[in-house]
Design an enzyme around this catalytic site. Structure first.
Site, PDB file in Angstrom:
ATOM      1  N   HIS A 262       0.852  -1.193   0.000  1.00  0.00           N
ATOM      2  CA  HIS A 262       0.000   0.000   0.000  1.00  0.00           C
ATOM      3  C   HIS A 262       0.881   1.233   0.000  1.00  0.00           C
ATOM      4  O   HIS A 262       1.942   1.256   0.634  1.00  0.00           O
ATOM      5  CB  HIS A 262      -0.912   0.013   1.235  1.00  0.00           C
ATOM      6  N   ASP A 313      -7.908  -4.907  -0.172  1.00  0.00           N
ATOM      7  CA  ASP A 313      -8.497  -5.585  -1.319  1.00  0.00           C
ATOM      8  C   ASP A 313      -8.361  -7.103  -1.255  1.00  0.00           C
ATOM      9  O   ASP A 313      -9.193  -7.817  -1.827  1.00  0.00           O
ATOM     10  CB  ASP A 313      -7.831  -5.088  -2.618  1.00  0.00           C
TER      11      ASP A 313
END
Length: 377
Positions: A262, A313
């Site tokens: 991320h 996700d």
């Protein structure tokens, strides 16, 4: 020319002041209005979380009841919008349809031309109620199924599952989806939220800002990672392959594994903590933890080999699949949740507005470069 050199992708640049969302990527902290996401996921509801984002505080009992009633009461679509959902080509994707339908909503909104604070709040109620209706209604239309009318007695999460599947959702499924909505409700100045604020800063209406946000979300570098994750799990399952060996082969071919790492978090994404648990719990309730088990093996291997953590996700893929949701609805579901945050940011931008107009670090030919007549080129 500016002497300030901006990093590629504006990484690390502070673009505005906001009281909505706080992130500490090093500590793995995500909070809405200062309240930790773990507390909200464990103790709150989407309705309460949306109230917190829009009004800056947790509601009392009567305020929450009024908020939930108003949100449920906004579950209605103009027949012209439903006509659009019926008329699009068979090749249309849910994200294309959602983007277009939200833009159409503005034409039939009585407050369209009013961007005052109160009008923006009224429109936020409607958009938050209408977006899941659009997603569920279009999915049923494209599958040749009858459109399901909303149930105003159900929660926001429960009503979407009802309209999507035509069956009363279980308490487990409703709570799992409710938590997923909370976890995705806001994430500071991500691409879609920043796009919404830039559009709102021109004093464009909230529908324009949200349409732009959906356009940004449609890009695979913002939305879509959980879709890619689920396609990977399907491919492994179809091949009957060992997940570790399958991923090793992908690494050898220099292929990316979606759902890891991320830009902001340097430790575990706090949202992934809850989605991991939800994926397993839903699998157990459904009688099969196959998707969770595959995901967990991949996660542990990549963490060991690449030192990368799963992000929001990765486990949302198996969570949504276990809820019976099609892959191409994963990103629209992101919008179903993130509308709460987008609306909060548009309201905040309009309440204290200044046109967002950054500069660029010019790297072209040196000034002044001569103009060469066409005959001499």
């Amino acid at each position: 020319m500016s002497n300030v050199v901006a990093p590629k992708g504006l990484e690390g640049i502070v673009a505005t002041s906001s009281s909505i969302c706080f992130i500490d990527g090093d500590a793995g902290v995500l909070s809405y209005r200062g309240i930790d996401i773990h507390e909200l996921a464990q103790r709150s509801t989407f309705e309460e979380t949306a109230y917190l984002l829009w009004f800056g505080k947790l509601p009392n009992t009567s305020e929450l009841a009024s908020f939930a009633t108003q949100l449920a009461g906004a579950r209605q679509l103009n027949p012209k919008v439903i006509d659009l959902l019926r008329s699009v080509p068979a090749t249309a994707t849910p994200m294309q349809v959602l983007r277009t339908a939200v833009s159409l909503l503005s034409i039939y909104d009585a407050d369209e031309a009013d961007s005052s604070h109160d009008a923006n709040v009224r429109k936020s109620f409607r958009l938050t109620a209408q977006i899941p209706m659009i997603v569920a209604t279009f999915d049923r239309i494209r599958k040749g199924k009858p459109v399901i009318e909303p149930d105003h007695k159900l929660s926001h999460a429960g009503n979407f599952l009802w309209m999507l599947n035509g069956e009363a959702p279980s308490e487990t499924a409703t709570r799992a989806f409710d938590i997923a909505l909370i976890l995705h409700a806001d994430h500071e100045l991500n691409a879609s939220t920043f796009a919404a604020r830039v559009i709102a800063a021109t004093l464009a209406d909230i529908h324009s800002a949200i349409t732009g946000a959906i356009g940004a979300l449609k890009g695979p570098l913002h939305g879509g990672a959980n879709e890619a994750t689920m396609r990977l799990l399907y491919a492994i399952d179809k091949a009957g392959a060992d997940p570790i060996e399958y991923v090793k082969q992908m690494f050898s071919e220099k292929k990316k594994i979606s759902g890891f790492g991320h830009r902001v978090y340097h430790t575990e994404d706090p949202r992934a903590t809850h989605l991991r648990r939800m994926s397993e719990e839903l699998g157990r309730a459904a009688g099969s933890t196959k998707w969770f088990d595959l995901s967990r093996k991949i996660e542990l291997f990549i963490k060991e080999q690449k030192k990368l953590n799963a992000n929001v996700d990765f486990y949302s893929a198996s969570t949504y699949t276990t809820l019976g949701i099609d892959i191409d609805l994963f990103t629209p579901i992101f919008a179903i949740s993130r509308i709460a945050g987008w609306a909060a940011h548009v309201i905040e931008q309009h309440d204290d507005n200044r046109l967002i107009r950054p500069r660029a670090d010019y790297v072209g030919p040196a000034y002044p470069s001569p103009y060469i007549p066409i005959a001499e080129r």
